[in-house]
Design a protein around this motif. Structure first.
Motif, short mmCIF file in Angstrom:
data_model
loop_
_atom_site.label_atom_id
_atom_site.label_comp_id
_atom_site.label_asym_id
_atom_site.label_seq_id
_atom_site.Cartn_x
_atom_site.Cartn_y
_atom_site.Cartn_z
N ALA A 188 0.84 -1.21 0.00
CA ALA A 188 0.00 0.00 0.00
C ALA A 188 0.87 1.26 0.00
O ALA A 188 0.58 2.22 -0.70
N VAL A 189 1.96 1.23 0.78
CA VAL A 189 2.87 2.39 0.80
C VAL A 189 3.55 2.53 -0.56
O VAL A 189 3.67 3.63 -1.11
N ALA A 190 3.94 1.38 -1.15
CA ALA A 190 4.60 1.42 -2.47
C ALA A 190 3.66 2.01 -3.51
O ALA A 190 4.07 2.80 -4.35
N ARG A 191 2.38 1.64 -3.43
CA ARG A 191 1.43 2.15 -4.41
C ARG A 191 1.27 3.68 -4.30
O ARG A 191 1.08 4.38 -5.28
N ALA A 192 1.36 4.17 -3.05
CA ALA A 192 1.31 5.62 -2.85
C ALA A 192 2.59 6.27 -3.39
O ALA A 192 2.55 7.30 -4.06
N LEU A 193 3.71 5.62 -3.12
CA LEU A 193 5.02 6.17 -3.45
C LEU A 193 5.24 6.28 -4.96
O LEU A 193 5.83 7.25 -5.45
N ILE A 194 4.75 5.30 -5.70
CA ILE A 194 5.05 5.21 -7.13
C ILE A 194 4.46 6.39 -7.91
O ILE A 194 4.93 6.74 -8.98
N ARG A 195 3.48 7.04 -7.31
CA ARG A 195 2.86 8.20 -7.98
C ARG A 195 3.75 9.43 -7.91
O ARG A 195 3.44 10.45 -8.50
N ASP A 196 4.84 9.33 -7.15
CA ASP A 196 5.74 10.46 -6.96
C ASP A 196 4.96 11.69 -6.50
O ASP A 196 4.97 12.74 -7.14
N PRO A 197 4.24 11.56 -5.39
CA PRO A 197 3.35 12.63 -4.96
C PRO A 197 4.10 13.80 -4.33
O PRO A 197 5.25 13.66 -3.94
N GLN A 198 3.38 14.91 -4.18
CA GLN A 198 3.96 16.08 -3.50
C GLN A 198 3.99 15.86 -1.99
O GLN A 198 4.79 16.45 -1.30
N ALA A 199 3.05 15.06 -1.51
CA ALA A 199 2.98 14.80 -0.07
C ALA A 199 2.23 13.50 0.17
O ALA A 199 1.47 13.04 -0.69
N PHE A 200 2.47 12.92 1.35
CA PHE A 200 1.78 11.67 1.73
C PHE A 200 0.82 11.94 2.89
O PHE A 200 1.18 12.62 3.85
N LEU A 201 -0.36 11.34 2.78
CA LEU A 201 -1.29 11.34 3.90
C LEU A 201 -1.47 9.89 4.31
O LEU A 201 -1.79 9.05 3.46
N LEU A 202 -1.25 9.57 5.56
CA LEU A 202 -1.41 8.17 6.00
C LEU A 202 -2.43 8.11 7.13
O LEU A 202 -2.32 8.83 8.12
N ASP A 203 -3.44 7.25 6.94
CA ASP A 203 -4.53 7.14 7.91
C ASP A 203 -4.40 5.82 8.67
O ASP A 203 -4.75 4.77 8.14
N GLU A 204 -3.87 5.88 9.88
CA GLU A 204 -3.73 4.69 10.73
C GLU A 204 -3.15 3.50 9.96
O GLU A 204 -3.76 2.41 9.97
N PRO A 205 -2.02 3.64 9.28
CA PRO A 205 -1.58 2.57 8.40
C PRO A 205 -1.14 1.30 9.12
O PRO A 205 -1.00 0.26 8.51
N LEU A 206 -0.92 1.38 10.44
CA LEU A 206 -0.44 0.19 11.15
C LEU A 206 -1.51 -0.50 11.99
O LEU A 206 -1.24 -1.48 12.66
N SER A 207 -2.74 0.05 11.95
CA SER A 207 -3.70 -0.43 12.95
C SER A 207 -4.19 -1.86 12.71
O SER A 207 -4.74 -2.47 13.61
N ASN A 208 -3.96 -2.41 11.50
CA ASN A 208 -4.39 -3.80 11.29
C ASN A 208 -3.31 -4.82 11.61
O ASN A 208 -3.48 -6.00 11.36
N LEU A 209 -2.18 -4.36 12.15
CA LEU A 209 -1.07 -5.28 12.41
C LEU A 209 -1.03 -5.67 13.88
O LEU A 209 -1.45 -4.91 14.74
N ASP A 210 -0.47 -6.86 14.15
CA ASP A 210 -0.34 -7.24 15.56
C ASP A 210 0.80 -6.45 16.21
O ASP A 210 1.60 -5.82 15.51
N ALA A 211 0.87 -6.50 17.55
CA ALA A 211 1.73 -5.58 18.29
C ALA A 211 3.20 -5.65 17.87
O ALA A 211 3.86 -4.61 17.68
#
Ligand code: ATP
Length: 352
Positions: free
Chosen positions: A143-166
């Motif tokens: 998911a991060v790679a898909r955001a990155l490949i667009r070569d964006p001006q900025a990144f917005l991340l919404d709770e990107p780790l909340s589905n992972l175990d501790a």
């Protein structure tokens, strides 16, 4: 990369209370800013407005100092969602390539960029797999790679780790930190997890019920919380907070009279962090419970009637123990407003 500025942004949903109430903040070029707050405080709404997925009731959003309200969608900002939002019927390669296809980039250039981005995130082995064949951490990286490949001006991340175990959460958090450093990106990252917010950010925005409570470096937020909400929300284990009445800067804790160093009389909430309390001293307490955390130990005491938690290096040797702390570690909040009285007098002090 680009800067993001939000000025007095409000969002009211039909029939609901205000999800955002006059929120102002900025993310400088190459800066990582986290927004932290409890569930429902307006974090996702804020990101959705900045990404152009929804429109504000009032206020302004500027990207690189240019108002973007008239550019509803293509703001060249990449968003990573909590759910990752990968297309399940596509391979990871196709998920990464899709946006470039839509922009009519040539196949050879797409192939080059997919492999370059996949190398950066160490997901080259996953390119032929579909999302359901991946672990949570692998999906997160795609998911991060898909955001990155667009070569964006900025990144917005919404709770990107909340589905992972501790355990994975901690590892991926470190990976993200390194990635942000390597990319030197402009990042706005929202989370309800204060450890994540404090450890990833140059600056932290604490949000509660749609309002900004404090903006500062992690150190400022921890050491000089602006109000009792920030004090209680940030820090783990959370700060001891109890109500009392102060008489010319002193208050009672059990049989002891404590000088706070703040010249105030009236109803207050006192805050002391568990890690600021030492075993030994002249304030007597009774142990109610303790938890062995491995290298450290959490001890629950009562001092008089007041429950106090102490983060100690060793288990208590008996049920009656004494504690102490430095006056500089006592935070005093006005009961009626919740404001930190030390910060308020510092804010009011004339410049030297
Ligand atoms: P969480 O951490 O649980 O995801 P959050 O901080 O991201 O929460 P938001 O999703 O931004 O919070 O929601 C803020 C407030 O706005 C909540 O009270 C929510 O119920 C309300 N809200 C969000 N979206 C809508 C909507 N489409 N219609 C009506 N109310 C909404």
């Amino acid at each position: 990369m680009a800067s993001i500025r939000v000025e007095s942004l409000s969002k009211e949903f039909p029939g609901g209370r205000k999800a955002l109430d006059a929120v102002s903040l900025n993310v400088e070029d190459h800066e990582v800013v986290t927004v932290v707050g409890p569930s429902g405080c307006g974090k996702s709404t804020l990101l959705r407005l900045i990404a152009g997925l929804d429109s504000p009731t009032s206020g302004e959003i500027l990207i690189d100092a240019r108002p973007v309200q008239s550019v509803p969608r293509d703001r060249n900002i990449a968003m990573v969602f909590q759910s990752y939002a990968l297309y399940p019927h596509m391979t990871c390669y196709e998920n990464l390539a899709l946006n470039l296809h839509l922009k009519k980039v040539s196949s050879s250039e797409i192939d080059r960029r997919v492999h370059e981005t996949a190398r950066l995130l160490d997901i080259e082995d996953l390119l032929s797999k579909r999302p359901r064949q991946l672990s949570g951490g692998e999906r997160q990286r795609v998911a991060v790679a898909r955001a990155l490949i667009r070569d964006p001006q900025a990144f917005l991340l919404d709770e990107p780790l909340s589905n992972l175990d501790a355990l994975l959460r901690e590892r991926v958090r470190h990976e993200l930190k390194l990635l942000f450093q390597r990319l030197n990106s402009t990042v706005l990252y929202v989370t309800h997890d204060q450890t994540e917010a404090m450890s990833l950010a140059h600056r932290v925005v604490v949000l509660d019920r749609g309002k900004v409570q404090q903006i500062g470096t992690p150190d400022e937020i921890y050491k000089a919380p602006k109000n009792v909400f920030v004090a209680s929300f940030v820090g783990s284990p959370s700060m001891n907070v109890f109500d009392t009445v102060m008489e010319r800067g002193t208050f009672k804790l059990g049989p002891s009279t404590i000088r706070s160093g703040i010249d105030f009389s009236g109803k207050v909430s006192i805050g002391i962090r568990p890690e600021a309390i030492r075993l030994g001293g002249d304030i007597p307490g009774t142990v109610r419970w303790h938890e062995n955390l491995g290298g450290q130990c959490l001890i629950g005491l009562v001092v008089g009637e007041i429950p106090i938690t102490v983060l100690a290096q060793a288990l208590p040797e008996s049920n009656s123990i004494n504690i102490s702390f430095s006056p500089g570690d006592v935070h005093v909040f006005e009961k009626s407003s919740g404001a930190n009285l030390a910060r308020r007098s510092a804010d009011r002090a004339p410049d030297a």
